[in-house]
Enzyme design. Structure first.
Site, mmCIF file in Angstrom:
data_model
loop_
_atom_site.group_PDB
_atom_site.id
_atom_site.type_symbol
_atom_site.label_atom_id
_atom_site.label_comp_id
_atom_site.label_asym_id
_atom_site.label_seq_id
_atom_site.Cartn_x
_atom_site.Cartn_y
_atom_site.Cartn_z
ATOM 1 N N GLU A 61 3.920 -1.567 7.452
ATOM 2 C CA GLU A 61 4.485 -1.877 6.126
ATOM 3 C C GLU A 61 5.922 -2.371 6.251
ATOM 4 O OE1 GLU A 61 4.214 1.366 3.326
ATOM 5 O OE2 GLU A 61 2.055 1.588 3.632
ATOM 6 N N GLU B 115 0.081 -6.318 -1.603
ATOM 7 C CA GLU B 115 -0.433 -5.211 -2.426
ATOM 8 C C GLU B 115 0.241 -5.166 -3.790
ATOM 9 O OE1 GLU B 115 -0.970 -1.415 -0.534
ATOM 10 O OE2 GLU B 115 -1.356 -0.409 -2.447
ATOM 11 N N ASP C 272 -3.538 1.448 11.205
ATOM 12 C CA ASP C 272 -2.335 1.422 10.364
ATOM 13 C C ASP C 272 -1.262 2.345 10.959
ATOM 14 O OD1 ASP C 272 -0.914 0.663 8.157
ATOM 15 O OD2 ASP C 272 -2.097 1.800 6.708
ATOM 16 N N LYS D 40 -1.342 -2.531 11.749
ATOM 17 C CA LYS D 40 -0.692 -2.974 10.507
ATOM 18 C C LYS D 40 0.567 -2.149 10.318
ATOM 19 C CE LYS D 40 -2.063 -1.773 6.189
ATOM 20 N NZ LYS D 40 -0.821 -1.137 5.687
ATOM 21 N N ASP E 67 -3.727 4.169 6.488
ATOM 22 C CA ASP E 67 -3.192 5.532 6.368
ATOM 23 C C ASP E 67 -3.530 6.123 4.993
ATOM 24 O OD1 ASP E 67 -1.427 4.088 4.822
ATOM 25 O OD2 ASP E 67 0.386 4.971 5.684
ATOM 26 N N SER E 68 -4.217 5.332 4.145
ATOM 27 C CA SER E 68 -4.819 5.883 2.924
ATOM 28 C C SER E 68 -5.770 7.013 3.300
ATOM 29 C CB SER E 68 -5.560 4.794 2.145
ATOM 30 O OG SER E 68 -6.432 4.080 2.993
HETATM 31 O O1 KIV Z 1 -3.689 2.398 3.929
HETATM 32 C C1 KIV Z 1 -4.424 1.524 3.432
HETATM 33 O O2 KIV Z 1 -5.617 1.716 3.210
HETATM 34 C C2 KIV Z 1 -3.813 0.244 3.121
HETATM 35 C C3 KIV Z 1 -4.618 -0.719 2.313
HETATM 36 C C4 KIV Z 1 -4.734 -0.242 0.932
HETATM 37 C C5 KIV Z 1 -4.093 -2.086 2.395
HETATM 38 O O3 KIV Z 1 -2.704 -0.002 3.471
#
Ligand code: KIV
Length: 279
Positions: free
Chosen positions: A121, A189, A89, A119, A50-51
């Site tokens: 969090e 992280e 994510d 993924k 989600d970056s």
């Molecule tokens: O959103 C993302 O790119 C991430 C990575 C930095 C692990 O969670």
């Protein structure tokens, strides 16, 4: 010719890599051409993080990212990838309501977008129950502890987590609880390398570090940081292997100059009508 999917990275491969002490290579990608490059370069895990919101969509943090945006970009990535394990994510608020909605959102990554897992969090008690439910629904889950960017308003700022004994113990316990809940790997992280080493030694599943030092089972970086194509703050843990921002800026300035002065397009880049005799 062998089917490229024969060599596809699977979760059992990642576990074997940990057992053999082979490092796992992960990177983020959000679009088709980048995903093609990463896959051809032999990256094991392509994370559609989600970056995306910060490096591609221009949001100040990851909070505004929606499920639809994540699905749209994950589809572009899976169209390109033949070998790597693609993970989507879960964006903020896609797993904060009901268990049903969480599973429905997570399954979109697999059913609609072709990802191999998701993924998520955090490792609160409620989060662990959701992870168990997703694993029960055959959705492979990757955990994420340490600095969790979706908690930005709660944390106040992005900073290294687990420097003090109390928080370090919590992070270690969180990672172990995630393993018990059924995650196949866990992102660590922005934590001290000594803590990452301890967590890595305690877990059977692989740890993938970002700003967590060299002792993790694998490493992940945000692609745009790696190639120098991101603006703004550059954390200490980022190593830039290229300076695309300068390269692209120079290319665009040269193009603009050539258009303004009539140098481009020239003969080489233009077409001609067929001559009468050729018709
Ligand atoms: O959103 C993302 O790119 C991430 C990575 C930095 C692990 O969670």
């Amino acid at each position: 010719m062998s089917d490229p999917t024969d060599r596809a990275v699977t979760i059992p491969h990642l576990l074997k890599k940990k057992a053999r002490g082979e490092k796992i290579v992960a990177l983020t990608a959000y679009d088709y051409p980048t995903a093609l490059i990463l896959d051809e370069a032999g990256v094991d895990i392509v994370l559609v993080g989600d970056s995306l919101g910060m490096v591609v969509l221009g949001y100040k943090n990851t909070i505004p990212v929606t499920m639809d945006e994540m699905i749209h970009h994950t589809k572009a990535v899976t169209r390109a990838v033949r070998r790597a394990l693609v993970i989507g994510d879960m964006p903020y608020f896609s797993f904060h309501q009901t268990e049903e909605l969480t599973i429905a959102n997570a399954s979109r990554f697999l059913k609609e977008a072709g990802a191999k897992g998701i993924k998520i969090e955090g490792a609160s008690k409620k989060r662990l129950r959701l992870i168990e439910a997703m694993v029960e629904a055959e959705i492979p889950v990757m955990g994420h502890v340490g600095l969790t960017p979706q908690s930005i308003h709660h944390l106040g700022q992005f900073k290294v987590r687990g420097k003090e004994t109390g928080e370090a113990r919590t992070i270690c316990a969180d990672a172990q609880n995630l393993e018990r809940a059924g995650v196949f790997a866990v992102i660590l992280e922005c934590i001290p390398q000594e803590l990452a080493a301890r967590v890595t030694a305690k877990l059977k599943i692989p740890t993938i570090g970002i700003g967590a030092g060299p002792h993790c089972d694998g490493q992940v970086l945000v692609f745009h940081d790696l190639v120098g194509y991101s603006t703004g703050y550059n954390p200490k843990f980022v190593k830039r292997y290229a300076d695309l921002q300068t390269v692209i800026g120079q290319a665009v300035r040269t193009y603009a100059e050539e258009v303004r002065t009539g140098v481009f397009p020239d003969e080489t880049h233009s077409y001609h009508r067929k001559r009468r005799a050729e018709r």
